[in-house]
Design a protein around this motif. Structure first.
Motif, PDB file in Angstrom:
ATOM      1  N   VAL A  89       0.848  -1.195   0.000  1.00  0.00           N
ATOM      2  CA  VAL A  89       0.000   0.000   0.000  1.00  0.00           C
ATOM      3  C   VAL A  89       0.884   1.246   0.000  1.00  0.00           C
ATOM      4  O   VAL A  89       1.888   1.311   0.725  1.00  0.00           O
ATOM      5  N   TYR A  90       0.500   2.217  -0.813  1.00  0.00           N
ATOM      6  CA  TYR A  90       1.163   3.520  -0.848  1.00  0.00           C
ATOM      7  C   TYR A  90       0.110   4.604  -0.671  1.00  0.00           C
ATOM      8  O   TYR A  90      -0.977   4.531  -1.274  1.00  0.00           O
ATOM      9  N   VAL A  91       0.426   5.599   0.154  1.00  0.00           N
ATOM     10  CA  VAL A  91      -0.477   6.732   0.336  1.00  0.00           C
ATOM     11  C   VAL A  91       0.146   7.951  -0.328  1.00  0.00           C
ATOM     12  O   VAL A  91       1.260   8.350   0.004  1.00  0.00           O
ATOM     13  N   SER A  92      -0.573   8.528  -1.267  1.00  0.00           N
ATOM     14  CA  SER A  92      -0.070   9.636  -2.082  1.00  0.00           C
ATOM     15  C   SER A  92      -0.153  10.963  -1.320  1.00  0.00           C
ATOM     16  O   SER A  92      -0.723  11.032  -0.233  1.00  0.00           O
ATOM     17  N   PRO A  93       0.390  12.045  -1.898  1.00  0.00           N
ATOM     18  CA  PRO A  93       0.348  13.344  -1.209  1.00  0.00           C
ATOM     19  C   PRO A  93      -1.054  13.817  -0.851  1.00  0.00           C
ATOM     20  O   PRO A  93      -1.238  14.528   0.142  1.00  0.00           O
ATOM     21  N   ASP A  94      -2.065  13.410  -1.646  1.00  0.00           N
ATOM     22  CA  ASP A  94      -3.434  13.848  -1.341  1.00  0.00           C
ATOM     23  C   ASP A  94      -4.162  12.919  -0.382  1.00  0.00           C
ATOM     24  O   ASP A  94      -5.356  13.088  -0.120  1.00  0.00           O
ATOM     25  N   GLY A  95      -3.453  11.904   0.155  1.00  0.00           N
ATOM     26  CA  GLY A  95      -4.039  11.001   1.134  1.00  0.00           C
ATOM     27  C   GLY A  95      -4.702   9.773   0.556  1.00  0.00           C
ATOM     28  O   GLY A  95      -5.280   8.978   1.304  1.00  0.00           O
ATOM     29  N   SER A 316       4.826   5.671   2.904  1.00  0.00           N
ATOM     30  CA  SER A 316       4.495   6.972   2.345  1.00  0.00           C
ATOM     31  C   SER A 316       5.293   8.049   3.074  1.00  0.00           C
ATOM     32  O   SER A 316       5.265   8.106   4.310  1.00  0.00           O
ATOM     33  N   PRO A 317       5.995   8.909   2.347  1.00  0.00           N
ATOM     34  CA  PRO A 317       6.680  10.020   3.018  1.00  0.00           C
ATOM     35  C   PRO A 317       5.702  11.059   3.548  1.00  0.00           C
ATOM     36  O   PRO A 317       6.116  11.982   4.260  1.00  0.00           O
ATOM     37  N   TYR A 318       4.416  10.891   3.233  1.00  0.00           N
ATOM     38  CA  TYR A 318       3.408  11.871   3.636  1.00  0.00           C
ATOM     39  C   TYR A 318       2.610  11.425   4.849  1.00  0.00           C
ATOM     40  O   TYR A 318       1.698  12.136   5.283  1.00  0.00           O
ATOM     41  N   GLN A 319       2.934  10.269   5.393  1.00  0.00           N
ATOM     42  CA  GLN A 319       2.267   9.750   6.576  1.00  0.00           C
ATOM     43  C   GLN A 319       3.167   9.865   7.807  1.00  0.00           C
ATOM     44  O   GLN A 319       4.399   9.824   7.699  1.00  0.00           O
ATOM     45  N   VAL A 320       2.543   9.990   8.966  1.00  0.00           N
ATOM     46  CA  VAL A 320       3.297   9.989  10.223  1.00  0.00           C
ATOM     47  C   VAL A 320       4.124   8.710  10.324  1.00  0.00           C
ATOM     48  O   VAL A 320       5.316   8.735  10.641  1.00  0.00           O
ATOM     49  N   VAL A 321       3.483   7.568  10.060  1.00  0.00           N
ATOM     50  CA  VAL A 321       4.187   6.286   9.990  1.00  0.00           C
ATOM     51  C   VAL A 321       4.666   6.143   8.553  1.00  0.00           C
ATOM     52  O   VAL A 321       3.881   5.828   7.657  1.00  0.00           O
ATOM     53  N   HIS A 322       5.948   6.371   8.323  1.00  0.00           N
ATOM     54  CA  HIS A 322       6.431   6.437   6.937  1.00  0.00           C
ATOM     55  C   HIS A 322       6.581   5.054   6.301  1.00  0.00           C
ATOM     56  O   HIS A 322       6.613   4.940   5.077  1.00  0.00           O
ATOM     57  N   GLU A 323       6.690   3.996   7.122  1.00  0.00           N
ATOM     58  CA  GLU A 323       6.741   2.630   6.589  1.00  0.00           C
ATOM     59  C   GLU A 323       6.215   1.673   7.655  1.00  0.00           C
ATOM     60  O   GLU A 323       6.338   1.931   8.857  1.00  0.00           O
ATOM     61  N   ALA A 324       5.634   0.557   7.206  1.00  0.00           N
ATOM     62  CA  ALA A 324       5.109  -0.451   8.120  1.00  0.00           C
ATOM     63  C   ALA A 324       5.129  -1.806   7.426  1.00  0.00           C
ATOM     64  O   ALA A 324       5.101  -1.897   6.194  1.00  0.00           O
ATOM     65  N   TYR A 325       5.198  -2.879   8.261  1.00  0.00           N
ATOM     66  CA  TYR A 325       5.351  -4.234   7.718  1.00  0.00           C
ATOM     67  C   TYR A 325       4.610  -5.229   8.600  1.00  0.00           C
ATOM     68  O   TYR A 325       4.360  -4.985   9.785  1.00  0.00           O
ATOM     69  N   ASP A 326       4.298  -6.381   7.998  1.00  0.00           N
ATOM     70  CA  ASP A 326       3.802  -7.524   8.758  1.00  0.00           C
ATOM     71  C   ASP A 326       4.971  -8.045   9.588  1.00  0.00           C
ATOM     72  O   ASP A 326       5.989  -8.474   9.050  1.00  0.00           O
TER      73      ASP A 326
END
Length: 468
Positions: A89-95, A316-326
């Motif tokens: 999953v990737y979150v873009s600049p517009d969310g 996503s560089p636009y999220q507080v959590v910039h990366e996450a994994y199982d």
């Protein structure tokens, strides 16, 4: 005060110090290990929190980490592959959250093209760098005087491409803003992993985990050393001369021929050296610092994201959590997500009340995985900046201009004192692999020095070939 005598005193019972101590003992030398904490492992720590096993520090094993893999084999520790089946999953600049497979996230064709081009440019530059001596590059000074952020701005006008390329070094590895370190430091980070492409490939860099946690490595090494390891013994004074060293804690005085200071460079100044370390060395110590990251653990009754066809990988560089994994544990039916909040984002969150910080972080996870991420059964944050004997994560790096100016001094001994940690490694920099490599190298250097000291002196005027 009890006085101990050994050939070598090792200060710090992390992976690097314990590796050095193990090698030294195997070579027939006596060692004493002094550790400030009440546990061994340094930046490796496995704890059970509300019934869930969590790795609070380093945890992954990648294929290039051959020194770590060899150590795991010697200790009989098993590994297992990280769960990675499904879409990322990737979150873009517009969310907007988008699902995808592969390394390049969903974006416009222009942005994808720019990202692929920048990865290729970085790989070309990395290939020119000697991982053992990045400061020797013909353009080292030039590369070290421009920030990674400024260099990226010179390369492309595509902001989204810049933000994502920066993430792989800044947020994800050095845990500092991209304007705070140089292009040369970025190249050294990528070179230590084999290439920039390796850092982009999560399936490579985050390949396997150790059954029971990576802290089992230092725990096993310490068990092999037995009562040579002394916990709760922060070294206050280290006296040194050509004759040897004396390390003093509040309870112990250790006399030795050599010392290994196996702590991160930001902690060197916690020891009072008598006489003081050389002025040049004291000066460069002021120009290295640890990054800042909060490692977030969220445990759920089931890995619900798998049912939705997700791998658990998200960024996503636009999220507080910039990366996450199982991050689900071996043979555990529950699902665990691990996420990271770094640099200036971590600054902002650490200023919040605990419950507010948890809410913000879980909402960020929910932007990737949906509302089910808002209700973990277990939630825990690893905040290494609050650890007295660490002070940040993952490793130290130089400020602008520092790597080319002082990098070559990091491994230089001071009299009978040597330094050992993942922070000053070449291959495996800032990883357990690097800590182990430097531990092996420092031990070999000491063994060689002591062998030279014990070698008979040839009588003046008599050549080796003239021996009877």
């Amino acid at each position: 005060m009890e006085t101990l005598t050994s050939d070598v005193v090792v200060i710090g019972a992390g992976a690097s110090g314990l590796t050095a101590a193990t090698d030294l003992r195997a070579a027939g030398l006596t060692v004493t290990v002094l550790e400030a904490r009440d546990r061994v492992g340094g930046r490796l720590r496995t704890e059970t929190v509300d019934g869930a096993m969590l790795e609070l520090g380093g945890q992954w094993v990648s294929p290039d980490q051959t020194a770590l893999i060899e150590t795991l084999g010697e200790l009989g520790l098993e590994t297992y592959s990280r769960w990675r089946d499904g879409e990322s999953v990737y979150v873009s600049p517009d969310g907007t959250a988008s699902r995808f497979t592969g390394d390049i996230f969903p974006a416009s064709d222009e942005t994808k093209s720019e990202i692929e081009r920048l990865i290729a440019v970085m790989d070309e530059l990395v290939a020119e760098v000697d991982v053992t001596a990045p400061w020797a590059h013909p353009r080292a000074r030039e590369y070290d005087h421009v920030s990674f952020a400024a260099w990226l701005e010179q390369q492309t006008d595509d902001v989204e491409a810049r933000d994502n390329i920066a993430l792989f070094i800044a947020d994800a590895m050095l845990t500092k803003p991209a304007h705070a370190f140089s292009l040369l430091q970025a190249l050294q980070m990528a070179s230590s992993a084999g290439s920039f492409s390796n850092l982009v490939d999560a399936d490579f860099i985050l390949d396997k985990r150790v059954v029971g946690g990576l802290q089992r490595v230092p725990l096993a090494l310490a068990a092999g050393l037995g009562d040579a390891v002394h916990l709760g013994q922060p070294v206050e004074t280290l006296e040194w001369s050509d004759a040897g060293v004396v390390a003093t804690t509040s309870d112990l005085r250790v006399e030795a021929r050599h010392a290994v200071v196996a702590v991160p460079p930001n902690l060197y100044s916690r020891i009072d050296y008598v006489p003081a370390l050389p002025a040049r060395r004291l000066h460069w110590h002021q120009h290295v610092s640890l990054g800042l990251v909060i490692k977030v653990h969220a445990v759920y009754e089931t890995p619900f994201w798998r049912d939705a066809g997700l791998s658990g990988t998200a960024f996503s560089p636009y999220q507080v959590v910039h990366e996450a994994y199982d991050n689900s544990n071996h043979d555990d039916p529950r699902g665990t997500l691990v996420g990271f909040v770094s640099d200036e984002k971590a600054d902002r969150l650490l200023a919040l009340p605990t419950d507010e910080r948890q809410r913000v972080i879980l909402e960020s996870l929910a932007s990737y995985y949906g509302d089910q991420a808002l209700q973990p059964a277990v939630y825990f944050e690893s905040d290494w900046v609050s650890e007295e004997w660490t002070g940040g994560a993952y490793a130290t790096s130089f400020d602008l201009g520092g790597l080319s100016r002082w990098g070559h001094d990091q491994r230089v001994p001071v009299g009978p004192i040597r330094f050992s940690s993942s922070d000053i490694a070449a291959e495996g920099f800032q990883h357990v692999d690097g800590a182990i490599r430097v531990g092996h190298e420092v031990a070999a250097e000491i063994v060689a020095d002591l062998a030279d000291d014990a070698a008979p002196v040839e009588p003046a005027g008599q050549a080796v070939g003239d021996r009877p």
